[in-house]
Structure formats: structure tokens, C-alpha cells
Scaffold this motif. Structure first.
Motif: not given
Lengths: 322, 399
Positions: B239-249
Motif C-alpha cells: 500500500m505504501a509503495a502504491k501511494l508513493a507515486i500518487i503525488n509524483v506528477d
């Protein structure tokens, strides 16, 4: 046009009588030429067996010295898409043939590189211009050519050259170039060339560039010098545990040298059997190679898929230690 | 004049994208009556918040009364500027519009500034527009009640490229689309930043090439991706890994190459590398399916595999500092593009002489050329067909 001093071209037969082997094909082609009319032709067979050469000979026999004006040479693997081919054919077929023969010839090499859809389009093009042009399609495997095209062509199969044929070719060149070839040298050339006369010529020219006296040792040396070792070295690096080094080699091959992923993986497949690993491991690796070739065929990015395959070689090293 | 100023839109026609915002703004401004709410434009920098108000004022010949809230010191200063302007009619009966820029830039110490702004909104005879980057800033909670929020989105690469292309055309600069695309994508949806970069590399030049981009430093958005990599490589939680790129534009494909580049930098055990690459290999296949089927549903699988798949490939977290590298794939693609072009050209020439495909030239002939070249006849004929530079490119001059 300036002639590039490449023996495979220099010793490319110019008349039917010079064509080595393939008598079954040559006899029938001669008959067509005699009537000054040919149907569409389909030449199938392995590399270096005289397919392109026969196409050129036909053109020369029909048109004489001006044959270039009446022949369009296309290569399906280089022409970007069937539309480009159709456009070139259209432009070429617009003007009449020069001389007494009422048609022009279009030689389409590596026709098996065309997709099925592209071949359907090609078939229509062949029909549209059938009054003014004849197609000579060249391919390695006729099975890759769709039936409607095959049925419109006279199909000729070219066989890999026999040892005798290769020998004849070697001697022809040796005499003209004043080379001295030992029997074991000759044997080595034939073993490496595997019936491919282009390769025979290349091996001879490379060896002759070093010495006019050619023996077994020289032939093998030349062959190994000319053989790209990148793939082998890449695999060795991965097996030694240097994954980053292996990956770098891969990048160089694909991005700098422009090699195709499919060709690299084919070479990897060949190398697997030569590796110094247990037989069981070889079979496992082959399975992996197949899996990743499949993924590339499915449209996967060759760089990423091949890197992933390298990781499997890396894994093997680890398993062997434990 | 700076290009950002020179190429500021003078009419709504020149305005780049933001269709929703423009529409809302027009409806609001045309029906605005004293006592109505203000409009609050919010969104990232460089996407046209201020430019829209300026363009509208210019086009409709309105007096634009502009104030940058970063300059706000006291309520007194605000009143000085707005107080009289609010009530007086323009000299030539021109209408007015107020713009208070960057309201989230007001500091806590600016006592009364917020109240002053509220007063302006309530008493103005002319429309008031506020802009902010971060609408959820607590300082703005009161202002939010007196204004209609309108979101400005990041601009797409396509939008930015179009504008940059226009500027290059006006400036008489020759440039390849790929260069503009790179400028646009590194700007991360910020048109102003992109135009600034373009001016840095293009001012006074006739042509911009890929090489010229090297002078540009990375904007600090670069840290974003490093943080994401750190997260993916250090965590074991999917889950943390998935969330890691959420804000990378960034484009998922680009993030993919960042992760791929650094797998072997972070992981050391062969089985971890193999496992991570297995996930990347499958992510790549999903990427392929997205493009051929145009089915964007597959994107979630691609992203999950390249993040969570890579994160869970490790047995344990490496307690080490890893210097993450810029993806070689992206770097090499642009660097070697010209060299691949060169090779292609050479192969084409040779294929015509050798009556075969370029592939056959590459595989069957070129390896032999380094031996053939020892033969003076071959060498002489090759120099007639290729030029010196091409022969050097093939590395045949050294033999």
C-alpha cells in the motif's frame, strides 16, 4: 554507380549459366525468359541460395544492359509500411517499360516481413498493375505468404547449397583472386557457411585480406573476429553476478548499435546450450528465454524484457552456488 | 522584455486551455453586481490565474487594479490602494476589475489584511478576483466564505508545446517538437516556467537542439521522484509503495523507467532483482495493452506492479543510502538519437549497393568490414561510397 569491392557482389552470377546449383529452378526460369514473358514469381529459400541473383539474371536477360531502368528493387523489411510500397509501385508503374518487353519488374525482397494485412493490400496492388508489371517476391519461408498471393505466383523453392556447389564457388573466386586455399581451409569455410554463398564470399574476402594463403586456422580466426561477441559476453557477466554490467551491454546493443530485441534473444537462445552450466539448468533457461521472447512478441519493450531475462541468468548463478 | 511578459495573452482567444475556469469566470463577471461574492482562482503556479484576469481586462478595456498580496504589509496600505479606486468612477468611464494576487502569501503578522480584503469584497463597485495556490490554507478560511472558488488545472504537455511552438515561430527559432516536448514535460504543467526555460535556451538563437537543454538545471520538482523511489525501495508495504507515486506528477512510463533504473542500485540479492524485474516485465505488458487496446483500466495494474511489485521483491529493507540515478533509458534515447540516425543512413546507402535489407547489412556484412578494410581495393571503394565521417562512425578508419 560506384562498385563496392565486396566479393559477394563481385561474384554474383550475371547469367543463368553462372548460377550455381538450383538447376531445377534455373531450367524453368530460362524457359520463361525465352518466351519473353514471365508470370509473377515467388522465390522461397534460405539466405545466400541465389534468389535475388536469379531475379537480377531474369531482368538482365529480358532487358539487356538497360535492365536497371525497368526494375524496381524494394525491401519489405526496410520500406516503412505497405503504403510506402504501394506508392513506389504506383510511381514506377506509371511509365511504360523501355524496350520491347511490355512490362516492368518489381523485385520485393523479404516479402515475408509483411503482415497479413499488408499482404492483402499487396495482392490488390499486384492485380491493379498486372498489365504493366511483374512481381518477383522473395522470402525465406513461403508459408508466411498468404495463399491468395501464392496462387497468383509461380512458386520456386531454392535449396541450401550442397558442399559441391560451395566448393565450385570457392574455386571460382580462388582462381580469379589468385588465392591458395588448403583442403582443410575449404572444409572450414563450408562448415561455417552452411550452404550460404554470401557467407562463403565474405569469409573468403576477410581471410584474403589477411593472407592469400588460406588454411583452416585462418578461416576460424576470421569467423570468430567477425562474429559479434556482445551477447555471449553479456550472458557471462550476468552469470558472474555483474548484473549492472550485463544490463549496460544490453543498452549498448539496443540503443547504440540499433539491434532488434528479437535478434538478440535468438542469439541468447543459441548461447544457452554452450554455457558451462548443468543440463537441467539449460532447459530451465530455455524455458525462460521462450517466455521472454513471447513477451517481446506480444509487444513488450525489448529493453525491459531482456533485462528481466538477464535477471534470470543472475538468479541461476546464485542457485548454482547453494 | 521577458518572454513571459511579451507573450502574455492579450485576449481570451490566446488563452491556453482552462476552459472550465474561463467559462465560470465569464458567467460570473458578466452578471456581477455589487455585493456579490468575489472569485477565488486557485491552482499551481504558472497555469494562467493572473493571466486570465489581465487578458480579460485588456480585451474589454478595463482598468486593472492589481495588488500582489505578498506585498501586503498592513490594512492601511490596502486601503490606500483600493479605498479610493473602489468608489471613484474612472476618468474615461472605463470599467474596473480588481485583482488581489497570491492571497495565501499573506503572513500571520499582517494583522487586518484579511479583514481589509473582506471589506473590499463586500463594498466594491467592481468585480474582485483573488488568486491562491493553496486554497485549503487555514488563513483563507474566512475568505473562502466570501468567494467562489474556481480551480485551475495543471496544463498538459500538449497545451504547453503548442504555446512554445507559437513563441518559437514568432521569434523565428527553428526547433524540433521533441525538444519542446521535453521542455514542456520538465515544466510539470507550469507554462510560465516552460517559457522561462525556453527563453534561457532560445533567446537570440536561430535554432534550439536537444543539446541546448543541458544548460538547464532541474527545477526542484526533481526531489519528488527521489522521495517516491526511496519510499518504494525502502518499504515492504504494498500500500505504501502504491501511494508513493500518487503525488509524483510525471508520466507513469517515466516513473517506470526511474524505478527500473534503480532496482539494481538498491537491491543486491539476485532473487530480489529477478523478482522485481518479473514485476516490471509484467507491468510493461500491461503498458502495451493500454496502448493497443486503448483501455486505461490496465493502468492500475501497471502502476501496482511497478510499485508494490518491486517493493515486495525484497526480503528486508536495506539500511543504506542509495544514490538514485537518472534513467539511462531516457538519457540515452535522446543522446543517441542522432547517432542512430547516422547509422540508419549508412546502412541505407550500403543496402543499395549490396542489394539486401539494412538488417542484412548490419548482421551479415558490417562485422566483416573491419577485416575487408585491410584490403586496399575494398578500402578505396568504400571511401567512394561513404564519406570520411561515416567511415569514422563505423570505426573503420582505425583498422
Amino acid at each position: 554507380m560506384v562498385e563496392l569491392e565486396v566479393w559477394a557482389e563481385k561474384y554474383r552470377p550475371k547469367k543463368f549459366d553462372e548460377v550455381i546449383d538450383q538447376e531445377h529452378v534455373v531450367e524453368r526460369l530460362k524457359a520463361f525468359v525465352k518466351e519473353k514473358n514471365i508470370p509473377h514469381l515467388l522465390f522461397a529459400g534460405p539466405a545466400g541460395t541465389g534468389k535475388t541473383t536469379c531475379a537480377f539474371v531474369i531482368a538482365r536477360e529480358l532487358y539487356g544492359d538497360n535492365w536497371h531502368q525497368n526494375v524496381l528493387e524494394l525491401n519489405a523489411s526496410d520500406a516503412r509500411g505497405i503504403d510506402v510500397i504501394r506508392y513506389q509501385v504506383k510511381e514506377f508503374a506509371r511509365t511504360k517499360a523501355i524496350g520491347e518487353i511490355p512490362f516492368k519488374i518489381i523485385i520485393l525482397d523479404e516479402a515475408d516481413a509483411l503482415t497479413t494485412d499488408a499482404q492483402q493490400a499487396l495482392r490488390r496492388t499486384m492485380e491493379d498493375y498486372t498489365r504493366t508489371t511483374r512481381f518477383i517476391l522473395i522470402c525465406n519461408y513461403s508459408s508466411k505468404i498468404i495463399d491468395p498471393i501464392q496462387s497468383r505466383c509461380a512458386v520456386f523453392r531454392f535449396r541450401a547449397h550442397s558442399e559441391q556447389a560451395m566448393k565450385k564457388f570457392i574455386e571460382r573466386i580462388a582462381k580469379k583472386e589468385k588465392l591458395e586455399i588448403t583442403p582443410d581451409g575449404e572444409k572450414a569455410i563450408m562448415d561455417i557457411a552452411e550452404g550460404d554463398l554470401r557467407r562463403v564470399a565474405n569469409l573468403l574476402q576477410a581471410a584474403a585480406a589477411i593472407s592469400k594463403k588460406i588454411d583452416e586456422e585462418l578461416v576460424y580466426e576470421v569467423a570468430s573476429l567477425a562474429k559479434p561477441k556482445d551477447v555471449k559476453e553479456m550472458i557471462e557477466l550476468a552469470l558472474k553476478g555483474d548484473f549492472k554490467g550485463a544490463r549496460q551491454r544490453l543498452y549498448d546493443m539496443i540503443i547504440k548499435q540499433g539491434l532488434a530485441g528479437e535478434d538478440i534473444i535468438k542469439q541468447i537462445h543459441k548461447e544457452v546450450y554452450k554455457l558451462d552450466v548443468p543440463d537441467e539448468a539449460k532447459v530451465k533457461l530455455v524455458e525462460k528465454v521462450g517466455e521472454y521472447e513471447f513477451r517481446i512478441a506480444e509487444g513488450g519493450d525489448p529493453l525491459i524484457q531482456l533485462t528481466a531475462l538477464l535477471a534470470q541468468f543472475l538468479l541461476l548463478k546464485k542457485n548454482m552456488k547453494t | 522584455m521577458a518572454w513571459t511578459k511579451k507573450y502574455e495573452p492579450r485576449s481570451l482567444r490566446d488563452f491556453v486551455n482552462q476552459k472550465d475556469a474561463v467559462e465560470k469566470f465569464l458567467v460570473w463577471v458578466k452578471s456581477w453586481k455589487p455585493g456579490n461574492k468575489a472569485m477565488l482562482f486557485y491552482g499551481p503556479p504558472g497555469v494562467g490565474k493572473t493571466a486570465l484576469v489581465r487578458a480579460y481586462a485588456y480585451e474589454n478595456k478595463l482598468d486593472l487594479i492589481e495588488m500582489n498580496a505578498s506585498d501586503f504589509r498592513t490594512a492601511k496600505k490596502i486601503n490606500e490602494i483600493f479605498g479610493s479606486a473602489m468608489r471613484q468612477r474612472s476618468l474615461w468611464h472605463r470599467g474596473k476589475i480588481f485583482l488581489i494576487d497570491e492571497v495565501d502569501g499573506i503572513c500571520k503578522e499582517d494583522v487586518g489584511a484579511i479583514n481589509a480584503i473582506l471589506k473590499i469584497i463586500q463594498q466594491s463597485h467592481y468585480p474582485v478576483v483573488l488568486t491562491a495556490n493553496d486554497i485549503w490554507n487555514p488563513k483563507l478560511s474566512v475568505i473562502r466564505n466570501y468567494s467562489i472558488p474556481v480551480q485551475f488545472k495543471k496544463l498538459s504537455v500538449w497545451d504547453i508545446v503548442k504555446r512554445l511552438e507559437y513563441i518559437c515561430q514568432k521569434e523565428g527559432i527553428k526547433v524540433e517538437k521533441s525538444v519542446l516536448r521535453e521542455l514542456a514535460s520538465r515544466s510539470q504543467g507550469d507554462l510560465r516556467a516552460a517559457i522561462n526555460d525556453l527563453e534561457v535556451v532560445g533567446r537570440g538563437k536561430k535554432e534550439i537542439t536537444q543539446k541546448d537543454l543541458q544548460v538547464l538545471g532541474f527545477r526542484d520538482k526533481e526531489t519528488e521522484i527521489f522521495d517516491a523511489l526511496k519510499m518504494i525501495f525502502k518499504t515492504k508495504s504494498p500500500m505504501a509503495a502504491k501511494l508513493a507515486i500518487i503525488n509524483v506528477d510525471r508520466d507513469p512510463q517515466e516513473i517506470f523507467w526511474w524505478i527500473e533504473q534503480n532496482v539494481a542500485n538498491e537491491y543486491e540479492k539476485p532473487e530480489e532483482i529477478a523478482k522485481a524485474y518479473e514485476a516490471l516485465s509484467k507491468a510493461d505488458l500491461f503498458r502495451r495493452w493500454i496502448t493497443i487496446r486503448q483501455n486505461w483500466r490496465f493502468l492500475v495494474y501497471m502502476m501496482d506492479l511497478m510499485t508494490a511489485g518491486v517493493a515486495t521483491a525484497k526480503k528486508e529493507m536495506y539500511r543504506k543510502f542509495t544514490r538514485y540515478e537518472y534513467p539511462q533509458r531516457i538519457k540515452m534515447m535522446s543522446l543517441t538519437k542522432s547517432s542512430r540516425e547516422k547509422l540508419k543512413q549508412i546502412l541505407k546507402i550500403l543496402s543499395e549497393h549490396l542489394h539486401c535489407s539494412t538488417k542484412t547489412v548490419l548482421e551479415e556484412y558490417l562485422p566483416f568490414f573491419k577485416l575487408f578494410i585491410k584490403d586496399p581495393n575494398f578500402k578505396k571503394s568504400l571511401y567512394k561510397i561513404l564519406d570520411r565521417e561515416q567511415i569514422e562512425f563505423l570505426g573503420l578508419n582505425k583498422q
